[in-house]
Design a protein around this motif. Sequence first.
Motif, PDB file in Angstrom:
ATOM      1  N   ALA A 259      14.256 -51.017 -76.752  1.00 52.69           N
ATOM      2  CA  ALA A 259      12.804 -51.036 -76.486  1.00 52.69           C
ATOM      3  C   ALA A 259      12.133 -52.216 -77.196  1.00 52.69           C
ATOM      4  CB  ALA A 259      12.175 -49.723 -76.919  1.00 52.69           C
ATOM      5  N   ILE A 260      12.542 -52.500 -78.421  1.00 50.71           N
ATOM      6  CA  ILE A 260      11.878 -53.568 -79.175  1.00 50.71           C
ATOM      7  C   ILE A 260      12.054 -54.932 -78.492  1.00 50.71           C
ATOM      8  CG2 ILE A 260      13.836 -53.955 -80.763  1.00 50.71           C
ATOM      9  CD1 ILE A 260      10.180 -54.004 -81.873  1.00 50.71           C
ATOM     10  N   ASP A 261      13.236 -55.160 -77.908  1.00 49.40           N
ATOM     11  CA  ASP A 261      13.465 -56.433 -77.203  1.00 49.40           C
ATOM     12  C   ASP A 261      12.615 -56.504 -75.932  1.00 49.40           C
ATOM     13  OD1 ASP A 261      15.364 -57.265 -79.084  1.00 49.40           O
ATOM     14  OD2 ASP A 261      16.966 -56.171 -78.070  1.00 49.40           O
ATOM     15  N   ALA A 262      12.542 -55.369 -75.257  1.00 48.24           N
ATOM     16  CA  ALA A 262      11.754 -55.315 -74.019  1.00 48.24           C
ATOM     17  C   ALA A 262      10.280 -55.564 -74.313  1.00 48.24           C
ATOM     18  CB  ALA A 262      11.930 -53.941 -73.376  1.00 48.24           C
ATOM     19  N   ILE A 263       9.810 -54.942 -75.376  1.00 55.08           N
ATOM     20  CA  ILE A 263       8.395 -55.076 -75.760  1.00 55.08           C
ATOM     21  C   ILE A 263       8.062 -56.547 -76.039  1.00 55.08           C
ATOM     22  CG2 ILE A 263       6.882 -54.658 -77.753  1.00 55.08           C
ATOM     23  CD1 ILE A 263       6.896 -52.242 -76.051  1.00 55.08           C
ATOM     24  N   GLU A 264       8.887 -57.192 -76.808  1.00 55.99           N
ATOM     25  CA  GLU A 264       8.595 -58.588 -77.154  1.00 55.99           C
ATOM     26  C   GLU A 264       8.581 -59.446 -75.884  1.00 55.99           C
ATOM     27  OE1 GLU A 264      11.380 -60.540 -79.785  1.00 55.99           O
ATOM     28  OE2 GLU A 264      10.205 -62.403 -79.762  1.00 55.99           O
TER      29      GLU A 264
END
Length: 336
Positions: A61-66
């Motif tokens: 999720a963190i990669d997608a968010i960025e």
Amino acid sequence: MINRRKFLRHSVLSTGAILLAQQLNAKSKLEVKLPLVISTWAPNVKANKAAWEILSKSGRAIDAIEKGVMVTEADPEDTSVGYGGLPDRDGRVTLDACIMDELGGCGSVMCIENIIHPVSVARLVMEKTPHVVLVGEGAYAFALQQGFKKENLLTPNSEKIWKEWLKSSKYNPMETMKHMKEKRAPGSIDNHDTIGMLAMDVNGNLSGACSTSGMAFKMKGRVGDSPIIGAGLFVDNEVGAATATGVGEEVIRICGSHTGVEEMRYGKSPREACQIAVERMYKLRKNNLNDMQIGFIAVNKSGEMGAFALREGFNYCYRIGEGVDVVKDAEFLLKN
Ligand code: SD4
């Protein structure tokens, strides 16, 4: 020393919290069709799409968010975020962003200039420094050191709008917002496109970020809610996540996103949690909220999503299932 009564109360509360977490987990196993991503404001459908490229390949999720938030930051059409964001009253584009992951990691940059992707700098603050927040020149120096390029973020369009504002130089951010939006969408009261994005990946982990150029023609050094953990964004991977858009001063006053997450912790749905945050703000400040818009979006651990706004006119978008885009108008407290 903790006495027996306190101890008993404490253990009952802890048991309650554990039961709630178990219920949420059980529910999430039953109902969630992961992944999902949700953002403030309809134009951020394009940001959700970019986030989806990672989420749909079982990415974090963190990669997608960025990746998702970077799309909005690079878009010159969005005058509330990143490149093309409207400047402060001195003509300087100053950006704010924060990010939180599923491990309680968080990073933030405030009032950073000449760097197009504050969300990425915030992520590096989280991952590469012992700190949570870097501001102004310190944030800029850190970004350069991490390999970011110095860029001019003031587009000809934003400069033109600023010069027009200079003719009156009337410092009234609320009026300015109204005026700006009237030009783009007559009849509507707000000029917000700040991106707050929340995502849950296929492993059920939550992350979020918020990025903005803040209030147009703000005072030098002004920072709103968006880069403040707990105000513009809060993520608790056991419970849910929330993010805000609108007049940041009001969101900060009630720790808006944290308030939303705590309401979900005690069993409220995401929409109810957002509504409670708005109502708390209204109760406190009803005589000071003329023409202001504030909106929240939230997601809980079972994958339910919801939103609520102070006024009519706030919308949000999400992507779920096989990659279906949904845009919705949020429910609201006050009719325009
Ligand atoms: C701020 N909350 O700086 C931001 C502004 C915003 O859409 O959300 N605009 O107060």
